[in-house]
Design a protein around this motif. Structure first.
Motif, PDB file in Angstrom:
ATOM      1  N   GLU A  82       0.832  -1.197   0.000  1.00  0.00           N
ATOM      2  CA  GLU A  82       0.000   0.000   0.000  1.00  0.00           C
ATOM      3  C   GLU A  82       0.870   1.250   0.000  1.00  0.00           C
ATOM      4  N   VAL A  83       0.573   2.149  -0.925  1.00  0.00           N
ATOM      5  CA  VAL A  83       1.326   3.395  -1.013  1.00  0.00           C
ATOM      6  C   VAL A  83       0.823   4.353   0.058  1.00  0.00           C
ATOM      7  N   ILE A  84       1.751   4.918   0.813  1.00  0.00           N
ATOM      8  CA  ILE A  84       1.398   5.813   1.910  1.00  0.00           C
ATOM      9  C   ILE A  84       1.686   7.249   1.488  1.00  0.00           C
ATOM     10  N   ALA A  86       2.872  11.042   1.665  1.00  0.00           N
ATOM     11  CA  ALA A  86       4.049  11.600   2.331  1.00  0.00           C
ATOM     12  C   ALA A  86       3.700  12.227   3.674  1.00  0.00           C
ATOM     13  N   ASP A  87       2.551  12.885   3.766  1.00  0.00           N
ATOM     14  CA  ASP A  87       2.174  13.543   5.021  1.00  0.00           C
ATOM     15  C   ASP A  87       1.825  12.539   6.117  1.00  0.00           C
ATOM     16  N   ALA A  88       1.396  11.331   5.714  1.00  0.00           N
ATOM     17  CA  ALA A  88       0.944  10.346   6.701  1.00  0.00           C
ATOM     18  C   ALA A  88       2.057   9.425   7.172  1.00  0.00           C
ATOM     19  N   ILE A  89       3.041   9.183   6.334  1.00  0.00           N
ATOM     20  CA  ILE A  89       4.041   8.165   6.653  1.00  0.00           C
ATOM     21  C   ILE A  89       4.942   8.577   7.815  1.00  0.00           C
ATOM     22  N   THR A  90       5.023   9.870   8.069  1.00  0.00           N
ATOM     23  CA  THR A  90       5.928  10.336   9.127  1.00  0.00           C
ATOM     24  C   THR A  90       5.460   9.930  10.525  1.00  0.00           C
ATOM     25  N   SER A  91       4.233   9.456  10.636  1.00  0.00           N
ATOM     26  CA  SER A  91       3.750   8.997  11.946  1.00  0.00           C
ATOM     27  C   SER A  91       4.314   7.627  12.304  1.00  0.00           C
ATOM     28  N   PRO A 101       6.556   1.984   0.139  1.00  0.00           N
ATOM     29  CA  PRO A 101       6.228   2.921  -0.947  1.00  0.00           C
ATOM     30  C   PRO A 101       5.578   4.186  -0.399  1.00  0.00           C
ATOM     31  N   VAL A 102       6.031   5.330  -0.891  1.00  0.00           N
ATOM     32  CA  VAL A 102       5.511   6.602  -0.413  1.00  0.00           C
ATOM     33  C   VAL A 102       5.190   7.491  -1.611  1.00  0.00           C
ATOM     34  N   ARG A 103       4.047   8.158  -1.539  1.00  0.00           N
ATOM     35  CA  ARG A 103       3.637   9.041  -2.635  1.00  0.00           C
ATOM     36  C   ARG A 103       4.147  10.448  -2.365  1.00  0.00           C
ATOM     37  N   HIS A 104       4.841  11.008  -3.341  1.00  0.00           N
ATOM     38  CA  HIS A 104       5.383  12.360  -3.187  1.00  0.00           C
ATOM     39  C   HIS A 104       4.256  13.386  -3.139  1.00  0.00           C
ATOM     40  N   ALA A 105       4.421  14.388  -2.299  1.00  0.00           N
ATOM     41  CA  ALA A 105       3.426  15.459  -2.233  1.00  0.00           C
ATOM     42  C   ALA A 105       3.375  16.213  -3.558  1.00  0.00           C
ATOM     43  N   ARG A 106       4.510  16.281  -4.234  1.00  0.00           N
ATOM     44  CA  ARG A 106       4.593  16.904  -5.557  1.00  0.00           C
ATOM     45  C   ARG A 106       5.509  16.037  -6.409  1.00  0.00           C
ATOM     46  N   SER A 107       5.067  15.691  -7.602  1.00  0.00           N
ATOM     47  CA  SER A 107       5.810  14.742  -8.440  1.00  0.00           C
ATOM     48  C   SER A 107       7.249  15.187  -8.668  1.00  0.00           C
ATOM     49  N   MET A 108       8.149  14.209  -8.664  1.00  0.00           N
ATOM     50  CA  MET A 108       9.549  14.452  -9.003  1.00  0.00           C
ATOM     51  C   MET A 108       9.724  14.076 -10.475  1.00  0.00           C
ATOM     52  N   ASN A 160       9.310   6.329  -9.452  1.00  0.00           N
ATOM     53  CA  ASN A 160       8.777   6.579 -10.798  1.00  0.00           C
ATOM     54  C   ASN A 160       8.335   8.020 -10.992  1.00  0.00           C
ATOM     55  N   GLY A 161       8.669   8.868 -10.034  1.00  0.00           N
ATOM     56  CA  GLY A 161       8.299  10.275 -10.125  1.00  0.00           C
ATOM     57  C   GLY A 161       7.104  10.616  -9.269  1.00  0.00           C
ATOM     58  N   SER A 162       6.141   9.712  -9.209  1.00  0.00           N
ATOM     59  CA  SER A 162       4.963   9.912  -8.361  1.00  0.00           C
ATOM     60  C   SER A 162       5.122   9.219  -7.014  1.00  0.00           C
ATOM     61  N   GLU A 163       5.734   8.035  -7.054  1.00  0.00           N
ATOM     62  CA  GLU A 163       5.904   7.237  -5.842  1.00  0.00           C
ATOM     63  C   GLU A 163       7.349   6.788  -5.718  1.00  0.00           C
ATOM     64  N   GLY A 164       7.896   6.938  -4.526  1.00  0.00           N
ATOM     65  CA  GLY A 164       9.258   6.521  -4.271  1.00  0.00           C
ATOM     66  C   GLY A 164       9.324   5.512  -3.140  1.00  0.00           C
ATOM     67  N   GLU A 165      10.525   5.318  -2.624  1.00  0.00           N
ATOM     68  CA  GLU A 165      10.760   4.323  -1.582  1.00  0.00           C
ATOM     69  C   GLU A 165      11.335   5.019  -0.352  1.00  0.00           C
ATOM     70  N   ASP A 166      10.785   4.737   0.792  1.00  0.00           N
ATOM     71  CA  ASP A 166      11.244   5.369   2.030  1.00  0.00           C
ATOM     72  C   ASP A 166      12.665   4.917   2.370  1.00  0.00           C
ATOM     73  N   ILE A 167      13.566   5.890   2.579  1.00  0.00           N
ATOM     74  CA  ILE A 167      14.959   5.590   2.943  1.00  0.00           C
ATOM     75  C   ILE A 167      15.379   6.435   4.149  1.00  0.00           C
ATOM     76  N   THR A 168      14.403   6.896   4.927  1.00  0.00           N
ATOM     77  CA  THR A 168      14.689   7.852   5.999  1.00  0.00           C
ATOM     78  C   THR A 168      15.754   7.345   6.960  1.00  0.00           C
ATOM     79  N   VAL A 169      15.618   6.115   7.427  1.00  0.00           N
ATOM     80  CA  VAL A 169      16.535   5.611   8.447  1.00  0.00           C
ATOM     81  C   VAL A 169      17.970   5.566   7.925  1.00  0.00           C
ATOM     82  N   ASN A 170      18.148   5.291   6.639  1.00  0.00           N
ATOM     83  CA  ASN A 170      19.498   5.271   6.071  1.00  0.00           C
ATOM     84  C   ASN A 170      19.998   6.673   5.733  1.00  0.00           C
TER      85      ASN A 170
END
Length: 691
Positions: A82-84, A86-91, A101-108, A160-170
């Protein structure tokens, strides 16, 4: 016809096979190749297709099927699940969402690409103000989100520009990425922001790993997604911040100042005037071997944010930014000549002809020199050794002169248009100085007409108006003699011309290197030297040498050649003298055998029509108009193109109907004393023995 390939064929194709088959691939094959390459590059970190070739595959699909769904899949494949937002995944704690998978607030979005100065300057003409120039890092693009307290709460790959992969911990283990922003000044206090940039590995760091990994980019991609806690830090990754997304600033200079003040490491960037774009590219190209990280091009961006907003974005890329990719293979060769090609707009462009060399899998023997500044900077002389690249694996480009030729007499800029002899004028534009024909409308239409006329008369199939116009624009055709130096490798770069079609055109030219004298004369496009008069001159004078040596008196002795026509023919032959010489370097003109002693004009032309000219009007019953003209020529006559005093016979069709304009004009000429005769279709059939 476009051809589809099986999945096994697609998987086994190497770059050379793709290069060969690209012009003929069906959309399904192009899409499959894009998916394969995406997977190799983004997910396996082991690409087998060079970037320039990949770009060509994408552009080929975009041309034939712009709505194909694979064009929305460009970039890294996002993980399943499930794609989360960006504003919600930080919880969720960072260590629990690695790889989610995380959806960008604005496409890259991706960047549009160019491989030569023409496209670069064309892009820059669309906006005002200066231009930000920075290196195009060969790394992993990612987004960093900071909350209102300046704390890093999310890091994600572009995906893919709309959805990326969370790498925060790294990302928290990358030294160049601030975990807490400096909030003083620059309006960052109490503001949640997003920073975008590139994760990369410095070459000095890669020295420790190069025995195990193929390149820094692949290692970076693997290190930032490593599932083992603490492992990312060991790779000493770096981060280059290049954009501040949701902070209202008016200029890119303000953005970079803000990023630096917030604690980011900002690699070198420059702000230049638009006439310095190519110079900036050259600077980075020269520095490429000396800097401590890999770059694969130069990124340009409209520096004024207001202009960015005005230009907007497509579904694929922002219109206010472009990447100028570094070039493909380089080689040295010997310069043979410089031609001056006149485009349909009247621009006169120098074209270098050189001993063919293989670059990026293709034989290259010519290259446009862009503008007068580039031509003059090169200082070209016959026999000079030049360095040539195929920019982006596509566009041939003369980079520099390695050494001058014997004698070192430089090629000069022409003072007159090579196509029409009108004065050539030099004009300065934003992207350099160019040479123009002073009478482009008459010049361009005349040249296109001349080329199309030549191909039609010689019967070189395939060179219709569109192909000829494209070849003129590409600098491949400027004179009829240029047909005979065309190469399939050059023609296949034209729109909708694959390798097979290009080779067919070259084969057509090759098959028409022996030309009968009358046909050759008609093909020259000289006023009053149409099919009828060309046949008359060939019949009377027998050889091209004799025709070229004619004087006015000799011409006036030919039946049907009057004062004005004789003057026009002599002037035309003189004006075409250089063209004839060039054509004779490639073409064998088949002269007629010498006349027998005492042979008169009628006897010289075999057949019952004895060299007389015939024109048809009205509806013919025995055969069609073209067939009737063929009958005239088969029986020793000349098929005329219009009613005039030189016409011998006007044949009236047996079909019913009012008098044609041709018949009325013929009757008027007869009243004025012309020897023209009006005959019926039946009488014509009697003359040729088919009544």
């Amino acid at each position: 016809m476009a051809t589809a390939s099986t999945p096994s064929e697609i998987e086994s194709m190497d770059a050379a096979a793709i290069e060969r088959g690209l012009p003929e691939f069906a959309p399904a094959t192009l899409a499959a190749l894009i998916r394969r390459t995406n997977d190799e590059y983004w997910n396996e970190n082991a690409p087998t297709i060079p970037d320039p070739l990949y770009d060509r595959i994408v552009e080929a699909l975009r041309r034939v099927e712009p709505e194909h769904p694979v064009l929305d899949e460009l970039g890294e494949r996002t993980p399943e699940g499930e794609v989360i937002e960006a504003d919600a995944i930080t919880s969720i704690p960072p260590e629990e969402r690695l790889g989610a998978p995380v959806r960008h607030a604005r496409s890259m979005l991706s960047l549009d690409k160019c491989y030569g100065p023409e496209d670069l300057y064309s892009w820059a003409e669309k906006f005002e103000g200066d231009v930000l120039v920075m290196p195009k890092m060969d790394g992993v693009a990612c987004s960093l989100r900071y909350d209102q307290d300046g704390k890093l709460v999310l890091a994600a790959t572009r995906g893919n520009g709309s959805e990326g992969e969370d790498i925060t911990v790294n990302a928290l283990e990358v030294e160049d990425i601030p975990k807490q922003l400096e909030r003083d000044g620059h309006g960052l206090k109490d503001l949640a922001i997003e920073v975008r940039g590139e994760l990369f590995m410095r070459l000095s760091v890669f020295e420790r790993f190069k025995e195990q990994y193929s390149n820094p980019r692949n290692l970076t991609a693997g290190a930032i997604k490593n599932k083992e806690r603490g492992k990312t830090r060991a790779y000493s990754l770096s981060f280059y911040a290049y954009d501040l997304v949701n902070h209202e600033l008016e200029h890119e200079r303000d953005k970079f100042a803000t990023l630096k003040a917030a604690g980011f490491v900002v690699e070198e960037c420059d702000f230049v005037a638009r006439d310095q774009l190519q110079a900036a590219y050259e600077t980075w190209s020269q520095r490429r071997a000396k800097i401590d990280y890999e770059i694969d091009g130069v990124v340009y961006r409209a520096a004024e944010v207001g202009e960015q907003q005005r230009l907007g974005e497509t579904g694929h890329h922002p219109r206010w930014s472009i990447a100028y990719k570094f070039q493909g293979d380089t080689g040295t060769t010997s310069l043979e000549d410089v031609l001056w090609s006149v485009s349909r707009t009247g621009t006169i462009t120098p074209v270098a002809l050189f001993k063919a060399i293989e670059l990026s899998g293709a034989m290259i023997g010519r290259a446009g020199l862009f503008n007068l500044n580039h031509f003059e900077d090169l200082g070209l002389s016959k026999g000079a050794t030049i360095e040539v690249t195929r920019r982006g694996g596509v566009i041939p480009y003369v980079e520099r002169t390695v050494s001058p030729g014997p004698g070192a007499e430089l090629f000069e800029i022409p003072k007159r248009c090579p196509a029409c002899s009108s004065p050539a004028v030099r004009r300065k534009k934003r992207d350099g100085e160019f040479l123009y024909c002073s009478k482009p409308e008459a010049c361009v239409s005349a040249r296109l007409g001349e080329l199309q006329h030549f191909a039609k008369v010689i019967d070189i199939q395939g060179f219709g108006p569109k192909v000829v116009a494209q070849a003129v624009d590409a600098g491949l055709l400027s004179s009829p003699a240029d047909f005979y130096i065309l190469r399939a490798e050059d023609l296949e770069e034209l729109e909708r011309l694959g390798r097979r079609s290009a080779q067919n055109l070259v084969d057509q030219v090759e098959a028409h290197k022996q030309v009968e004298l009358a046909t050759f004369l008609q093909a020259l496009g000289i006023d009053h030297l149409g099919k009828q008069n060309a046949a008359l001159l060939a019949s009377e004078f027998r050889t091209l040498e004799a025709v070229r040596g004619l004087d006015r008196d000799a011409l006036l002795e030919v039946k049907g050649i009057k004062d004005a026509i004789a003057d026009a023919l002599l002037a035309g032959l003189a004006a075409r003298a250089e063209l004839i010489d060039h054509l004779l370097e490639h073409v064998q003109v088949i002269d007629l055998p010498a006349k027998l002693e005492g042979e008169d004009e009628a006897a010289a032309v075999e057949g019952p029509l004895g060299g007389h000219s015939f024109l048809f009007t009205g509806t013919l019953e025995a055969f069609g108009r073209k067939q009737a003209q063929d009958k005239v020529e088969q029986n020793g006559g000349v098929a005329a193109s219009g009613v005039n005093k030189e016409l011998d016979y006007l044949v009236i069709g047996a079909g019913k109907g009012a008098k044609s304009s041709k018949q009325k004009k013929a009757e008027k000429l007869i009243e004025g004393g012309a020897k023209l005769k009006i005959i019926t279709e039946g009488e014509f059939l009697e003359m040729i023995g088919e009544a």
